[in-house]
Write a protein that holds these residues in place. Structure first.
Motif, PDB file in Angstrom:
ATOM      1  N   LYS A  86      49.950  33.472  30.339  1.00  0.00           N
ATOM      2  CA  LYS A  86      49.583  32.775  31.525  1.00  0.00           C
ATOM      3  C   LYS A  86      48.877  31.157  30.863  1.00  0.00           C
ATOM      4  CE  LYS A  86      49.448  36.068  35.218  1.00  0.00           C
ATOM      5  NZ  LYS A  86      48.640  36.588  36.177  1.00  0.00           N
ATOM      6  N   MET A  87      49.367  30.441  31.352  1.00  0.00           N
ATOM      7  CA  MET A  87      48.546  29.128  31.207  1.00  0.00           C
ATOM      8  C   MET A  87      47.778  28.691  32.301  1.00  0.00           C
ATOM      9  SD  MET A  87      49.263  28.599  27.974  1.00  0.00           S
ATOM     10  CE  MET A  87      48.900  26.784  27.629  1.00  0.00           C
ATOM     11  N   VAL A  88      46.497  28.192  32.312  1.00  0.00           N
ATOM     12  CA  VAL A  88      45.820  27.598  33.599  1.00  0.00           C
ATOM     13  C   VAL A  88      45.330  26.406  33.247  1.00  0.00           C
ATOM     14  CG1 VAL A  88      43.884  28.234  35.147  1.00  0.00           C
ATOM     15  CG2 VAL A  88      45.276  30.172  34.134  1.00  0.00           C
ATOM     16  N   ASN A  89      45.903  25.402  34.007  1.00  0.00           N
ATOM     17  CA  ASN A  89      45.306  24.143  34.094  1.00  0.00           C
ATOM     18  C   ASN A  89      43.748  24.121  34.470  1.00  0.00           C
ATOM     19  OD1 ASN A  89      44.469  21.506  34.513  1.00  0.00           O
ATOM     20  ND2 ASN A  89      46.655  20.906  34.824  1.00  0.00           N
ATOM     21  N   GLY A  93      43.798  24.189  38.587  1.00  0.00           N
ATOM     22  CA  GLY A  93      43.839  25.564  38.784  1.00  0.00           C
ATOM     23  C   GLY A  93      45.252  25.967  38.967  1.00  0.00           C
ATOM     24  N   LYS A  94      46.313  25.258  38.459  1.00  0.00           N
ATOM     25  CA  LYS A  94      47.490  25.516  38.471  1.00  0.00           C
ATOM     26  C   LYS A  94      47.828  26.532  37.418  1.00  0.00           C
ATOM     27  CE  LYS A  94      52.068  23.493  38.102  1.00  0.00           C
ATOM     28  NZ  LYS A  94      52.712  22.143  37.838  1.00  0.00           N
ATOM     29  N   ILE A  95      48.638  27.712  37.835  1.00  0.00           N
ATOM     30  CA  ILE A  95      48.882  28.853  36.795  1.00  0.00           C
ATOM     31  C   ILE A  95      50.452  28.871  36.685  1.00  0.00           C
ATOM     32  CG2 ILE A  95      48.751  31.270  36.605  1.00  0.00           C
ATOM     33  CD1 ILE A  95      46.683  31.509  38.534  1.00  0.00           C
ATOM     34  N   ILE A  96      50.731  28.843  35.390  1.00  0.00           N
ATOM     35  CA  ILE A  96      52.093  28.868  34.716  1.00  0.00           C
ATOM     36  C   ILE A  96      52.234  30.033  34.164  1.00  0.00           C
ATOM     37  CG2 ILE A  96      53.817  27.705  33.345  1.00  0.00           C
ATOM     38  CD1 ILE A  96      52.234  24.978  34.034  1.00  0.00           C
TER      39      ILE A  96
END
Length: 118
Positions: A86-89, A93-96
């Motif tokens: 997972k990547m978190v901005n 707080g956007k999760i990819i």
């Protein structure tokens, strides 16, 4: 009267302690089975030895919607089809969620609401 108060305090501490132990054991049960049993979390040393951190960065750089300066990566998990992380901005707080096969070819890149990025 003093003896009754002391006995009450003694029994109430044992009762409160048993409730705390029950809550702690249920929390660890939930944490242990939160992962998919087929997925194995790779250690940071294993990720560096196998070069997955560089491969993961190369894949993320190719996706236009991801700004690496604002993102944090979770641990890499080995799955039956390949790998996922997972990547978190950190600002929004956007999760990819990124999934790749065993050869590190991108399978999917999705937001936390399961919508495709690419």
């Amino acid at each position: 009267m003093k003896k009754h108060v002391l006995l009450f305090l003694l029994f109430s501490t044992f009762f409160a302690y048993s409730i705390i132990n029950i809550q702690d054991s249920t929390n660890t049960f939930i944490i242990e089975y939160n992962q998919n049993p087929r997925d194995r979390k790779l250690s940071t040393q294993e990720v560096k030895e196998r070069g997955f951190d560089l491969l993961a960065n190369q894949i993320v750089e190719n996706i236009d919607e991801i700004d690496l300066r604002k993102m944090a990566r979770s641990a890499i998990f080995e799955t039956s089809y390949g790998f996922r992380w997972k990547m978190v901005n950190l600002q929004t707080g956007k999760i990819i969620i990124l999934k790749v096969d065993k050869n590190f070819k991108l399978i999917s890149a999705r937001n936390s609401d399961n919508s495709k990025i690419m």
